[in-house]
Write a protein that holds these residues in place. Structure first.
Motif, short mmCIF file in Angstrom:
data_model
loop_
_atom_site.label_atom_id
_atom_site.label_comp_id
_atom_site.label_asym_id
_atom_site.label_seq_id
_atom_site.Cartn_x
_atom_site.Cartn_y
_atom_site.Cartn_z
N TYR A 1 0.83 -1.21 0.00
CA TYR A 1 0.00 0.00 0.00
C TYR A 1 0.86 1.26 0.00
O TYR A 1 0.51 2.26 -0.64
N ILE B 43 -7.78 -4.28 5.62
CA ILE B 43 -8.05 -5.43 4.76
C ILE B 43 -7.68 -6.77 5.40
O ILE B 43 -8.17 -7.80 4.97
N LEU C 280 -8.72 1.63 -2.02
CA LEU C 280 -9.51 0.50 -1.54
C LEU C 280 -9.78 -0.52 -2.64
O LEU C 280 -9.92 -1.71 -2.38
N LYS D 192 -7.54 -3.78 -3.08
CA LYS D 192 -7.53 -4.82 -2.05
C LYS D 192 -7.09 -6.17 -2.58
O LYS D 192 -6.18 -6.81 -2.02
N GLU D 193 -7.71 -6.66 -3.66
CA GLU D 193 -7.39 -7.98 -4.17
C GLU D 193 -5.96 -8.05 -4.69
O GLU D 193 -5.26 -9.05 -4.50
#
Length: 318
Positions: A165, A272, A303, A306-307
């Protein structure tokens, strides 16, 4: 000056936003537990012993893997080339095999199978390959604590997600991506050391520990212990500052942007990875978004990753 944080022992909560079985905590100021006074007294003794060991440098700090240190130095060397990086990684055959496995994984989506480190550099670039090599090297020296294997794995996954991130935030903010990744990956480097020290002291003193108490110790002491590791490893100054100040970025000085990005990366990683850590609105209300000049659409974009981040974490954590 003597270090003392005075950990507050958490009570068991029925709040839907709490995660009592996770050592990745999101609430730093927790009310004192409703416990038997004897239990509180034992935890206070444990904390006093922990503080003494930290102050007197009687805690065991991990050793930076030689390859990781050399790869980090090479990554910051403008004159470095792919041949030198490949040769360095090749010195450790197990590392080289692991790097190639990750480079061929769906997380990095190579267009064709990567058969050699030179090919990996050509396909992924030096920065990406350096990142993989450093990460794999650090994983190989992870702290081992019998009975806490799942907790160590949880901390490592959080570090990986934070690093991923941090890169995305830096890319969005047009900051150095490689530096941001290291800040995210290493910001919690003191946590496993605190965990190992606390569990050892508790065993010596025959003090039972619950996950909430452990989480409080990790929250309270990992930035200071992490700063000691940063000195021991001679980490770049922006990484050292992120380790020390990411939760109180207002106090950062020379590298405030990197520290703020690390704060946000840590928060997104927790969001997450830890179910019910906090909800979407609580995540968005944090002041770090405004301080980084990120808008609602920027938050949505982060966001939406995430995956992608979870796939990377799963690949690196194996």
């Amino acid at each position: 000056m003597t270090l003392h944080v005075q950990v507050k022992v958490p009570r068991h909560s029925t709040d839907k936003n709490s995660e009592p079985h996770s050592i990745l905590r999101t609430d730093c100021n927790v009310d004192t537990a409703i416990r038997h006074p004897h239990d509180v007294g034992m935890i206070a003794q444990l904390e006093q012993t922990l503080v003494e060991r930290i102050d007197k440098h009687r805690i065991e700090l991990p050793v930076l893997p030689q390859v990781a240190g050399r790869v980090m130095a090479l990554a910051n060397d403008p004159s470095a080339d792919a041949v030198r990086l490949s040769a360095l990684i090749h010195q450790d055959q197990a590392l080289a095999a692991h790097v190639l496995r990750i480079a061929n994984s769906p997380a990095y989506m190579p267009r064709t199978p990567i058969a050699s480190l030179q090919h990996a550099v050509a396909m992924l670039g030096m920065s990406q390959l350096s990142e993989i090599a450093v990460t794999v090297s650090l994983k190989n020296v992870a702290v081992k604590i019998p009975g806490y294997e799942a907790d160590i794995q949880q901390l490592w996954r959080h570090a990986l997600a934070s690093g991923a991130y941090a890169k995305e935030i830096a890319r969005m903010r047009r900051y150095n991506v490689e530096s941001a990744y290291l800040c995210g990956l290493l910001h919690g480097v003191g946590k496993p050391v605190v965990l190992k020290t606390v569990t050892a002291i508790a065993s010596e003193m025959h003090i039972p520990l619950d996950p909430g108490t452990v989480a409080s110790f990790l929250d309270g002491y990992h930035p200071h212990v992490g700063s000691l590791i940063a000195i021991e490893w001679a980490l770049p100054p922006q990484v050292a500052e992120a380790i020390t100040y990411y939760r109180i970025y207002e106090q950062a000085s020379a590298h405030k942007q990197e520290v703020m990005m690390t704060c946000l990366a840590d928060r997104l990683a927790t969001f997450i990875l830890v179910p019910n850590s906090f909800n979407d609105s609580t995540l968005r209300e944090h002041s770090v978004f405004a301080d980084l000049n990120l808008y609602p659409n920027d938050i949505d974009a982060l966001l939406s990753l995430k995956e992608k981040v979870l796939n990377l974490v799963d690949t690196m954590a194996q």
